[in-house]
Design an enzyme around this catalytic site. Sequence first.
Site, PDB file in Angstrom:
ATOM      1  CE  LYS A  70       6.729  71.338  62.114  1.00 57.58           C
ATOM      2  NZ  LYS A  70       6.135  72.449  61.346  1.00 57.58           N
ATOM      3  CE  LYS A  91       1.538  68.484  77.757  1.00 61.27           C
ATOM      4  NZ  LYS A  91       0.359  68.776  78.598  1.00 61.27           N
ATOM      5  CB  SER A 146       6.783  69.807  84.249  1.00 62.96           C
ATOM      6  OG  SER A 146       6.157  68.977  83.286  1.00 62.96           O
ATOM      7  N   GLY A 170      -4.533  65.163  82.127  1.00 60.01           N
ATOM      8  CA  GLY A 170      -5.627  64.504  81.426  1.00 60.01           C
ATOM      9  C   GLY A 170      -6.042  65.108  80.104  1.00 60.01           C
TER      10      GLY A 170
END
Length: 361
Positions: free
Chosen positions: A79, A84, A113, A216
């Site tokens: 999704k 993320k 970003s 990271g």
Amino acid sequence: DRGGRKPPRSPSPWRRGLVAGEKPEADKMLSQFCVSLASIQAAQSVIAGLVQLTPVLTNSTLDRRAERQIFLKCELFQKTGSFKIRGALNAVSSLVERGKGGSEVRAVVTHSSGNHGQALALAARLQGVPSYVVVPRTAPACKKAAMVGYGAILVECEPSDQSREEAASRTVSETQGILVHPNQDPLVIAGQGTVGLEILQQVPDVQAVVVPVGGGGLISGIAVAIKTQRPDVKIYAAEPENADDCYRSKRSGRLTPNARPPVTLADAVKTSIGPNTWPVIRDLVDDVFTVSEQEIQSATRLVWERAKLVIEPTAGLGVAATLSRRFRGLPAGLRNVCVVLCGGNADLDSLRWLGAPGEAD
């Protein structure tokens, strides 16, 4: 065909996110890192039913070129188009649950970003919380549009880590919100670590995992999730030569951020590793492979054409690393390699780079 002695550790300002009741004797890494296997497993419970169990695919062309069996963990099908959402959902859901005790979450703020911003916006919308995303003015237009589409209010900044952090701090003050750091927040890192839990289930014979690295958060979560259960599995980072702070940090033994904003096709890894992810990378990541812009371009194109997977260039990093001469020089016994295709939010309006090999601007 898709089918020593360690240097002393300084306290981290982000050190939170452990699970109540955890005992150090049950998880030796509690005293070392900001996340543990238990906190990652807890994150898996929090996000269950809200995220996709993304598939693992194979491709004979990649196998032949890499001279190994390559397994592609397809987070581009997740999704919001990337891994993320895992960390964002875990963070926002956990913060809202804590807020029920009297500390209301008025807003969530981050800098991104694109991919984390999209994920946080969706996670916040699901919880009925306003979201503000500080975004570099140079971020792809498609990612800005997606963040707005998920409900985020955008605050533009200059494309540097310092500018992002300063703008986020101002936004937190103005909105009385809570900062959800895209890669240093332990709740976010724990959420990303669920990718590692899935890899162990889906590829039980895995011998190595290759992960793109920017700040990271993804590789740290995966490393803790896997190394606590299968310390024999190698964890390799992949990053652009033009944004090689992780490589330089590993070589020097100390955190060495990028001195200036990197210029790379892999726009999602322009940030540097930070104080919470560095200890995990220092201690658990076995090696870092850097690749050129040409290698990123070629690997991304190869995956598009042969695996029929529309990945973004950052996801091409891991594939480029496995096809590199240095990676192919690893012991032949290292056969089963899982590459995390971290996302598919490609900026289709800027595909001049996707010309014939060698024709990128």
